[in-house]
Write an enzyme that holds these catalytic residues in place. Structure first.
Site, short mmCIF file in Angstrom:
data_model
loop_
_atom_site.label_atom_id
_atom_site.label_comp_id
_atom_site.label_asym_id
_atom_site.label_seq_id
_atom_site.Cartn_x
_atom_site.Cartn_y
_atom_site.Cartn_z
N ALA A 106 -34.11 51.12 46.48
CA ALA A 106 -32.38 51.17 47.44
C ALA A 106 -31.84 50.19 48.18
O ALA A 106 -31.33 49.87 48.80
CB ALA A 106 -32.33 52.96 47.82
N ARG A 141 -33.13 58.19 50.89
CA ARG A 141 -33.82 58.72 52.06
C ARG A 141 -33.08 58.35 53.79
O ARG A 141 -32.76 56.84 53.37
CB ARG A 141 -34.93 58.84 51.85
CG ARG A 141 -35.30 59.84 50.86
CD ARG A 141 -36.58 59.72 50.22
NE ARG A 141 -36.48 59.87 49.07
CZ ARG A 141 -36.44 60.14 48.26
NH1 ARG A 141 -36.31 58.58 47.83
NH2 ARG A 141 -36.51 60.46 47.07
N HIS A 145 -35.49 53.03 36.47
CA HIS A 145 -35.06 54.85 36.64
C HIS A 145 -34.00 54.32 36.21
O HIS A 145 -32.97 55.53 36.21
CB HIS A 145 -34.73 55.22 37.97
CG HIS A 145 -35.93 55.68 38.73
ND1 HIS A 145 -35.94 55.31 40.42
CD2 HIS A 145 -37.22 55.74 37.58
CE1 HIS A 145 -37.71 56.33 39.95
NE2 HIS A 145 -37.77 56.16 39.53
N CYS A 199 -18.76 62.89 24.37
CA CYS A 199 -18.63 61.51 23.04
C CYS A 199 -17.84 61.18 22.06
O CYS A 199 -17.41 62.47 21.66
CB CYS A 199 -20.02 62.18 22.49
SG CYS A 199 -20.55 60.79 21.07
N CYS A 244 -19.01 62.08 19.08
CA CYS A 244 -19.19 63.73 17.91
C CYS A 244 -18.92 64.52 18.88
O CYS A 244 -18.44 66.14 19.09
CB CYS A 244 -20.43 64.08 18.10
SG CYS A 244 -22.08 64.58 19.85
N THR A 285 -37.96 50.07 49.95
CA THR A 285 -38.63 50.89 49.66
C THR A 285 -39.35 52.02 50.31
O THR A 285 -40.77 51.39 50.25
CB THR A 285 -39.28 50.66 47.74
OG1 THR A 285 -39.30 52.22 47.47
CG2 THR A 285 -40.06 50.05 47.61
#
Ligand code: APR
Length: 228
Positions: free
Chosen positions: A6, A18, A101, A130, A133, A171
């Site tokens: 980040a 954080r 991620h 969706c 569906c 990080t």
């Protein structure tokens, strides 16, 4: 290779998770646990929209993202493993980017498993349903309690196994298995160059060089040293 978190996107206006002003100091990470999301989508989706769609949408790559793309274009960077879901590496022009991620760019139906481009899904009414569906849509990034996609995990570890240098940028490596990537390079005799505002769990155990400072300035300087 580069392993990014980040911190590389903070200068693009995206807060870290954080540390001072971190997302987890404002929002409860428990809400972003997969089971909680499935039970309370009407509560979690407005948070997801606010944190990951409204602000991310306006973010632009900064000098650090652009410098890594330049390094790849010069054949000096084999690829990036990023923990970030903001797609700023791709926006900067990087081609080989393993999104460990996942990404906000896609959504998946939890009923029929169909994937959709996030741009094609309106967030005017939440939770989004969706188009095929009517099932609940989930952003295609890893929630707490959710596994990492195995194809991305293998591609990322393969890149680490082939790399002789790993730039660890923005990080603290606090989340595994992502945080183990630099150790794969180190354990094969590779060199770890860490760029961060302050020391981390890597600094005194794993990093061979620690460039203390903001990613934008430090990655640009490093790339200038390499490319002239
Ligand atoms: N330049 C360089 N480093 C920075 C900057 C900056 N401008 N701003 C912050 N940092 C550093 C911080 O010192 C810290 O080490 O970036 C790091 C941000 O840490 P986190 O917010 O924990 O981000 P990250 O390590 O990517 O988190 C890993 O945790 O919540 C999960 O899935 C989420 O991918 C995320 C994972």
């Amino acid at each position: 290779m580069a392993f990014t978190g980040a911190g590389i996107s903070v200068e693009s206006g995206i807060p870290p998770f954080r540390g001072p002003g971190g997302i987890w100091s404002i929002y409860d990470p428990e809400k972003f646990e997969k089971g909680y999301f499935k039970r309370h989508p009407e509560e979690v989706w407005p948070l997801l929209k606010k944190i990951f769609y409204d602000s991310f949408g306006r973010a632009k790559p900064n000098a650090a993202h652009l410098a890594l793309a330049e390094l790849e274009q010069a054949d000096k960077l084999a690829g990036i493993v990023t923990q970030n879901i903001d797609s700023l590496h791709q926006a900067a022009g990087s081609q080989v980017v393993h999104e460990y991620h996942g990404s906000t760019r896609r959504m998946q139906c939890m009923q029929c498993r169909t994937y959709f481009d996030a741009d094609a899904i309106s967030l005017d009414t939440l939770p989004p349903r969706c188009p095929s569906c009517g099932g609940l849509l989930k952003p295609d990034f890893v929630f707490f309690g959710e596994g990492v996609a195995s194809d991305v995990h293998y591609a990322a570890t393969d890149l680490a196994k082939q790399s002789d240098v790993c730039l660890v940028i923005g990080t603290g490596g606090q989340v595994v298995p992502a945080g183990r990537i630099p150790y794969i390079v180190k354990n094969r005799g590779g060199v770890i160059i860490e760029i961060n505002l302050s020391d981390t769990g890597y600094t005194y155990t794993t990093s061979d060089y620690f460039l203390e400072g903001k990613a934008g300035a430090m990655v640009s300087k490093l790339v200038r040293c390499v490319l002239g």
